[in-house]
Scaffold this motif. Structure first.
Motif, mmCIF file in Angstrom:
data_model
loop_
_atom_site.group_PDB
_atom_site.id
_atom_site.type_symbol
_atom_site.label_atom_id
_atom_site.label_comp_id
_atom_site.label_asym_id
_atom_site.label_seq_id
_atom_site.Cartn_x
_atom_site.Cartn_y
_atom_site.Cartn_z
ATOM 1 N N ALA A 61 0.910 -1.209 0.065
ATOM 2 C CA ALA A 61 0.102 -0.122 0.067
ATOM 3 C C ALA A 61 0.910 1.324 -0.069
ATOM 4 N N LEU A 62 1.984 1.194 0.668
ATOM 5 C CA LEU A 62 2.643 2.413 0.774
ATOM 6 C C LEU A 62 3.469 2.504 -0.814
ATOM 7 N N LEU A 63 4.013 1.603 -0.989
ATOM 8 C CA LEU A 63 4.746 1.404 -2.443
ATOM 9 C C LEU A 63 3.779 2.159 -3.487
ATOM 10 N N GLU A 64 2.579 1.424 -3.597
ATOM 11 C CA GLU A 64 1.861 1.857 -4.438
ATOM 12 C C GLU A 64 1.499 3.612 -4.521
ATOM 13 N N ARG A 65 1.701 4.032 -3.274
ATOM 14 C CA ARG A 65 1.741 5.443 -3.194
ATOM 15 C C ARG A 65 2.968 6.256 -3.451
ATOM 16 N N GLY A 66 3.901 5.549 -4.071
ATOM 17 C CA GLY A 66 5.071 6.107 -4.470
ATOM 18 C C GLY A 66 6.164 6.404 -3.036
ATOM 19 N N ARG A 67 6.030 5.644 -2.092
ATOM 20 C CA ARG A 67 6.633 5.710 -0.823
ATOM 21 C C ARG A 67 7.718 4.582 -0.792
ATOM 22 N N SER A 68 8.815 5.119 -0.548
ATOM 23 C CA SER A 68 9.723 3.966 0.014
ATOM 24 C C SER A 68 9.487 3.151 1.170
ATOM 25 N N VAL A 69 9.601 2.187 1.535
ATOM 26 C CA VAL A 69 9.453 1.545 2.826
ATOM 27 C C VAL A 69 10.615 0.980 3.453
ATOM 28 N N MET A 70 10.634 1.253 4.956
ATOM 29 C CA MET A 70 11.563 0.372 5.462
ATOM 30 C C MET A 70 11.147 -0.851 6.561
ATOM 31 N N VAL A 71 11.772 -1.875 6.484
ATOM 32 C CA VAL A 71 11.303 -3.251 7.352
ATOM 33 C C VAL A 71 12.333 -3.417 8.358
ATOM 34 N N GLN A 72 11.844 -3.494 9.461
ATOM 35 C CA GLN A 72 12.937 -3.685 10.469
ATOM 36 C C GLN A 72 12.564 -4.808 11.503
ATOM 37 N N PRO A 73 13.188 -5.798 11.910
ATOM 38 C CA PRO A 73 12.767 -6.539 12.988
ATOM 39 C C PRO A 73 12.269 -6.038 14.011
ATOM 40 N N TYR A 74 11.228 -6.629 14.898
ATOM 41 C CA TYR A 74 10.538 -5.935 15.863
ATOM 42 C C TYR A 74 11.599 -6.485 17.031
ATOM 43 N N LEU A 75 12.006 -5.658 17.805
ATOM 44 C CA LEU A 75 12.994 -5.920 18.706
ATOM 45 C C LEU A 75 12.238 -5.835 20.238
ATOM 46 N N PRO A 76 11.969 -6.951 20.840
ATOM 47 C CA PRO A 76 11.078 -7.287 22.124
ATOM 48 C C PRO A 76 11.531 -6.071 23.267
ATOM 49 N N ARG A 77 12.633 -6.089 23.320
ATOM 50 C CA ARG A 77 13.291 -5.071 24.588
ATOM 51 C C ARG A 77 12.703 -3.665 24.448
ATOM 52 N N VAL A 78 12.033 -3.315 23.333
ATOM 53 C CA VAL A 78 11.656 -1.958 23.435
ATOM 54 C C VAL A 78 10.489 -1.659 24.478
ATOM 55 N N ALA A 79 9.904 -2.980 24.733
ATOM 56 C CA ALA A 79 8.964 -2.718 25.896
ATOM 57 C C ALA A 79 9.585 -2.186 26.932
ATOM 58 N N GLU A 80 11.066 -2.331 27.246
ATOM 59 C CA GLU A 80 11.591 -1.575 28.194
ATOM 60 C C GLU A 80 11.750 -0.059 28.077
ATOM 61 N N GLY A 81 11.454 0.379 27.037
ATOM 62 C CA GLY A 81 11.233 1.923 26.689
ATOM 63 C C GLY A 81 12.693 2.122 25.718
ATOM 64 N N GLU A 82 12.133 3.222 24.795
ATOM 65 C CA GLU A 82 13.340 3.628 23.966
ATOM 66 C C GLU A 82 14.045 4.761 24.940
ATOM 67 N N ARG A 83 15.436 4.736 24.442
ATOM 68 C CA ARG A 83 16.343 5.860 25.202
ATOM 69 C C ARG A 83 16.357 6.859 24.114
ATOM 70 N N ALA A 84 16.109 8.118 24.391
ATOM 71 C CA ALA A 84 16.474 9.197 23.905
ATOM 72 C C ALA A 84 17.442 9.987 24.460
ATOM 73 N N LEU A 85 18.472 10.030 23.566
ATOM 74 C CA LEU A 85 19.901 11.021 24.034
ATOM 75 C C LEU A 85 19.775 12.370 23.341
ATOM 76 N N ILE A 86 19.792 13.323 23.965
ATOM 77 C CA ILE A 86 19.832 14.740 23.239
ATOM 78 C C ILE A 86 21.093 15.315 23.498
ATOM 79 N N LEU A 87 21.675 15.701 22.101
ATOM 80 C CA LEU A 87 22.957 16.236 22.281
ATOM 81 C C LEU A 87 22.832 17.656 21.477
#
Length: 292
Positions: free
Chosen positions: A160-186
């Motif tokens: 559906a995304l490709l048909e609208r001319g959009r590039s798509v990215m596929v990543q494995p789901y990483l279960p430890r994201v349930a522990e939270g994303e870390r956002a580091l600001i610089l």
């Protein structure tokens, strides 16, 4: 042209919703710098009136990308724009993850699908499922995760995304994201502060463009490994650099090692309210640039 008048570039929505704008204006005033929020898409703005334009809450840029990139190029000719226009263009498309990986930065495994290419459902699966999202996106728009074995559902989303001319990215789901994303600001390439955010893609198979993009945010003290990864990501950014501001979103992989999900250089929430010194550190970085 004044060297002390600063535009904090925002959007129609950001002008009223960006809670970082007032404390930044105040912190810059303490440093003798007059700053004001300015909507990037305003037709009558004379950007040459400003000695510096700092991109902040331009939250509608994805929906108007060509117009936004054109604005960045024009504004960079009228005044100093940070982060700079070439960096904004580079960072607006998540193909930049390939370049980070080529520089040895640990990134989440990512495969890109381009418009016109076939979609093999067998390649859209993994032991913990996958995440499908557009390569040009923000705030998890048009993004969903799919449980293991739901390859046909993932393939439909990608097509559906490709048909609208959009590039798509596929990543494995990483279960430890349930522990939270870390956002580091610089700021200016130096670490300022960090937060931990709750997971966004909590329900598999659901595209919810109204979900809150940063749930359950709390201050966080990064590990040495997380800090090294964030610094390596920012060091790999194309010059001119270092960027005035950067947010590096990390998650732990199956081995417990931090990997980069996103490096945000366009309009990231900097979570300045999560650290008492956050507004001052950002203002110091802006002041140093303004007086350079």
């Amino acid at each position: 042209m004044s060297t002390t008048r600063i535009a904090l570039v925002t959007s129609e929505a950001g002008i009223g919703l960006d809670e970082d704008l007032p404390p930044v204006v105040a912190a810059l005033a303490e440093r003798g710098l007059a700053a004001e929020p300015v909507v990037w898409s305003g037709d009558r703005t004379a950007w040459e009136r400003f000695g510096l334009a700092v991109v902040r809450s331009t939250w509608d840029y994805v929906q108007r990308l060509d117009a936004f990139l054109g604005w960045a190029d024009r504004t960079a000719r009228a005044t100093r724009l940070w982060n700079p226009a070439p960096l904004i263009r580079w960072n607006s498309d998540k193909h930049y993850l390939r370049e980070l990986a080529r520089h040895g930065v640990a990134v989440a495994p990512t495969r890109f699908l381009e418009p016109g290419s076939p979609v093999d459902p067998a390649e859209l699966d993994g032991p913990d499922g996958v995440v499908v999202k557009p390569a040009i996106s923000a705030a998890a728009l048009d993004t969903a995760r799919y449980a293991a074995g739901r390859r046909e559902d993932a393939a439909r989303h990608a097509r559906a995304l490709l048909e609208r001319g959009r590039s798509v990215m596929v990543q494995p789901y990483l279960p430890r994201v349930a522990e939270g994303e870390r956002a580091l600001i610089l700021f200016g390439g130096a670490f300022s502060h960090a937060v931990r955010k709750g997971p966004v893609l909590t329900e598999p198979g659901i595209v919810d463009n109204d979900r809150f993009p940063h749930p359950d945010v709390v201050p966080y003290r990064p590990t040495e490994a997380e800090l090294r990864t964030a610094l390596a990501a920012v060091a790999a950014v194309p010059r001119p650099g270092p960027p005035l501001f950067a947010r590096v979103d990390l998650v732990l992989d199956g081995r417990g090692e931090p990997v980069v999900l996103e490096l945000e250089l366009v309009e990231p929430n900097l979570f300045l309210d999560m650290d008492p010194r956050g507004p001052d550190r950002f203002a110091d970085a802006v002041a140093a640039l303004a007086r350079r």
